[in-house]
Design an enzyme around this catalytic site. Structure first.
Site, short mmCIF file in Angstrom:
data_model
loop_
_atom_site.label_atom_id
_atom_site.label_comp_id
_atom_site.label_asym_id
_atom_site.label_seq_id
_atom_site.Cartn_x
_atom_site.Cartn_y
_atom_site.Cartn_z
N ARG A 99 0.33 -1.29 -0.30
CA ARG A 99 0.30 0.39 -0.11
C ARG A 99 0.92 1.23 0.07
O ARG A 99 0.24 2.16 0.82
CB ARG A 99 -0.47 0.02 1.22
CG ARG A 99 -0.16 -0.24 2.87
CD ARG A 99 -1.77 0.19 4.05
NE ARG A 99 -0.66 0.34 4.81
CZ ARG A 99 -0.77 0.92 6.31
NH1 ARG A 99 -2.19 1.61 6.41
NH2 ARG A 99 -0.24 -0.23 7.09
N LYS A 119 2.64 6.05 1.40
CA LYS A 119 1.65 5.55 2.14
C LYS A 119 0.23 4.97 2.86
O LYS A 119 -0.62 6.20 2.94
CB LYS A 119 2.64 5.38 3.21
CG LYS A 119 1.75 4.10 4.18
CD LYS A 119 2.96 3.96 5.56
CE LYS A 119 2.19 3.01 6.57
NZ LYS A 119 3.00 2.71 7.45
N ASP A 131 -6.09 -4.27 0.72
CA ASP A 131 -7.09 -3.27 -0.44
C ASP A 131 -6.03 -1.72 -0.55
O ASP A 131 -6.56 -1.15 -1.62
CB ASP A 131 -8.15 -2.29 0.72
CG ASP A 131 -7.71 -1.66 1.81
OD1 ASP A 131 -6.64 -1.23 2.05
OD2 ASP A 131 -8.94 -0.71 2.29
N GLY A 132 -5.16 -1.91 -0.12
CA GLY A 132 -3.87 -1.35 -0.48
C GLY A 132 -4.23 0.23 0.02
O GLY A 132 -3.30 1.53 -0.24
N ASP A 258 11.00 -6.08 8.17
CA ASP A 258 10.38 -5.82 7.26
C ASP A 258 10.93 -4.58 7.84
O ASP A 258 10.41 -3.62 7.12
CB ASP A 258 9.49 -6.63 6.53
CG ASP A 258 8.41 -6.97 7.28
OD1 ASP A 258 8.82 -7.63 8.39
OD2 ASP A 258 7.09 -6.34 7.09
P1 AMP Z 1 2.99 -3.44 8.05
O1 AMP Z 1 2.39 -4.03 9.58
O2 AMP Z 1 2.97 -1.87 8.38
O3 AMP Z 1 4.60 -3.33 8.37
O4 AMP Z 1 2.56 -3.95 7.23
C1 AMP Z 1 2.89 -5.19 6.51
C2 AMP Z 1 3.35 -5.90 5.06
O5 AMP Z 1 1.77 -5.53 4.93
C3 AMP Z 1 3.80 -4.49 3.75
O6 AMP Z 1 3.73 -5.53 2.97
C4 AMP Z 1 2.11 -3.75 3.81
O7 AMP Z 1 2.50 -2.80 2.73
C5 AMP Z 1 1.36 -4.33 3.45
N1 AMP Z 1 0.02 -4.18 4.14
C6 AMP Z 1 -0.31 -3.28 5.20
N2 AMP Z 1 -1.52 -3.01 5.15
C7 AMP Z 1 -2.20 -3.61 3.59
C8 AMP Z 1 -2.98 -2.67 2.71
N3 AMP Z 1 -4.32 -2.04 3.34
N4 AMP Z 1 -3.49 -3.82 1.63
C9 AMP Z 1 -1.96 -3.92 1.11
N5 AMP Z 1 -1.14 -4.31 1.56
C10 AMP Z 1 -0.56 -4.02 3.48
MG MG Z 2 6.10 -2.54 7.12
#
Ligand code: AMP
Ligand code: MG
Length: 493
Positions: A99, A119, A131-132, A258
């Site tokens: 996203r 973001k 949903d991105g 990550d």
């Molecule tokens: P995070 O927990 O924010 O570090 O996200 C972990 C992974 O999930 C990353 O690859 C994000 O890009 C993906 N991600 C988080 N929220 C969304 C969302 N609403 N739509 C698509 N990918 C997401």
């Molecule tokens: Mg992350």
């Protein structure tokens, strides 16, 4: 949907150089952000904008809203979603920007290079089932906490803008959507290396490692073992970063590989929060049931992540795999010493100590034990040490803390520096202000529910100078009342 125009924002000072786009194709997918219906700028960081060489007057406008929503591409941008992998709570997954879209690398008038990333910018090939998009509350929260970290002097990604999209996102309830513009020295993560390693892409690893060396550690380029040097330098930055987190009571909450940036910036403000009463077992994140990323576990988790980085680097460390493992293990084993040294130096400074004595470690540990025993407020107790009247401070009335104070005062007499110098050092190291959870909730509620951004703007101003102690800021220094429920944070994706 408005259609995307390109090559815009001219005159705003955009000066992109997209070095990441010259890395192997496996590392990204070139694509534009998905346009949004009705972008409206709700937060804008003028100071950061100007320091990037961008013109705030041009961007703190509807043009800025179009650019920071992805509806209008700034001149020179080469948008992409970056690929990466990650160990999330210990399990390995192939990920990527699900996203987010990197617009490009802005070169500042000082010649510094910063990623400009949106973001919440829509689906990408890495979105899996997501949903991105992002909800307004969590994006405002990331803006607030990341800027507070910057104010505290802790390396961090920064926040340039939040745009409300005019679209709703579906979470547990329906929420207003938003996009955050994140600014980072880079978005290269431990997981970026893990991604290439998992694909067995040794050429890619080499190219990425050389890119990181040139971009973040140029001094290592001519080192006899540059990739071992890279592992050690990344470890040093993480040791220093996590020590700083502990010193201000910060809990990242989701230290997956990550979410660990190679350049040593704090990144990915999801369920993070600051501790009020001192307790090393503090966990705020609702999804961290086992306390894996508890306050006191953060150094061990950093080392665990760095071991994953070391594994990914193995093919670059030595052609003989056994020798490579030996080199990586030896390097990783040094982490506790690196961390302890960074942490103890920082804690000495927080106690106003200029000199080093062998018993300093036990002096610090006894203070922390007494604070835990007395459920003392971490921030206010440490800050009270800067007051000439500390013995009368409410934080030091409990027996354990009063006894500790005597021992500390004797220690201060054994250094040549004056008490005044000690107090100045404490005031420079122990903030009077942190983003207290109850205040953060209050200002986010005003913004998201009532569209009132004034309390959030005020809190941002106060947190931009956290080492100052102004009488009018007293309400921001209050710990939460005893009635406040244990605070919980949610990933808020
Ligand atoms: P995070 O927990 O924010 O570090 O996200 C972990 C992974 O999930 C990353 O690859 C994000 O890009 C993906 N991600 C988080 N929220 C969304 C969302 N609403 N739509 C698509 N990918 C997401
Ligand atoms: Mg992350």
């Amino acid at each position: 949907m408005p259609s995307q125009s390109s090559a815009e924002g001219s005159g705003a000072g955009w000066n992109f150089d997209n070095s990441y786009a010259s890395l192997p194709d496996a590392l990204y997918v070139r694509m534009d952000p998905v346009p949004v219906r009705a972008p409206r700028l709700v937060l804008f960081n003028r100071e950061l904008c100007e320091s990037l060489g961008l013109d705030a007057r041009t961007l703190d406008t509807d043009v800025g809203a179009s650019i920071f929503s992805g509806n209008l591409l700034p001149k020179g941008a080469q948008p992409m979603a970056q690929a990466y992998a990650g160990h999330q709570f210990g399990s390995f997954t192939m990920l990527g920007d699900g996203r987010a879209i990197l617009l490009g690398e802005q070169i500042t008038p000082q010649g510094e290079r910063f990623d400009i990333q949106l973001k919440g910018s829509g689906q990408t090939p890495f979105s899996r089932r997501g949903d991105g998009r992002a909800a307004l509350g969590p994006m405002l929260r990331e803006y607030l906490i990341s800027e507070a970290m910057h104010g505290l002097g802790i390396p961090t990604t920064r926040s340039l803008a939040v745009v409300a999209t005019g679209e709703m996102v579906q979470r547990e309830t329906t929420l207003p959507g938003a996009i955050l513009t994140r600014v980072a020295a880079s978005h290269i993560r431990v997981g970026t290396f893990e991604y290439l390693s998992a694909r067995g892409d040794h050429e890619g690893l080499l190219a990425l490692a050389d890119h990181v060396l040139a971009r973040h550690f140029p001094a290592l380029k001519d080192y006899a073992h540059p990739y071992l040097g890279l592992l050690q330098a990344v470890m040093q930055r993480q040791a220093s970063l996590v020590a700083k987190w502990l010193q201000v009571g910060f809990i990242h909450g989701v230290m997956n590989t990550d979410n660990m940036s190679l350049c040593g910036e704090t990144i990915d403000y999801g369920p993070c929060a600051f501790m009020d009463a001192y307790d090393p077992d503090t966990v705020f994140s609702s999804i961290d049931q086992g306390g894996r990323y508890a306050y006191g576990n953060q150094p061990q988790m950093a080392q665990w992540n760095l071991a994953r980085f070391g594994e990914a680097l193995l093919p670059l460390l030595h052609e003989d795999p056994r020798k490579a493992i030996e080199l990586a293990q030896e390097a990783i084993q040094a982490f506790p010493v690196l961390f302890r040294s960074a942490w103890l130096d920082g804690m000495r400074a927080k106690l106003g100590l200029f000199t080093r004595e062998p018993e300093d470690l036990s002096l610090v540990k006894e203070l922390l034990a007494a604070m835990q025993e007395g459920q003392a407020d971490y921030t206010n107790t440490l800050r009270a040490l800067a007051s000439p009247a500390v013995a009368q401070a409410p934080e030091f009335q409990a027996q354990g803390l009063a006894e500790w104070l005597n021992r500390w005062q004797v220690r201060l007499t054994r250094q040549p520096e004056s008490l005044d110098m000690g107090r100045s050092l404490i005031r420079a190291q122990s903030p009077a202000l942190i983003p207290r959870n109850h205040l953060v909730e209050e200002v986010l509620e005003a913004a998201t529910r009532h569209g009132d951004y004034a309390p959030l703007e005020r809190l941002l101003t106060v947190l931009s100078r956290p080492y100052e102690e102004r009488p009018e800021d007293a309400p921001y220094r209050q710990p939460p009342g005893p009635s406040v429920q244990p605070y919980q944070t949610f990933c808020g994706t």
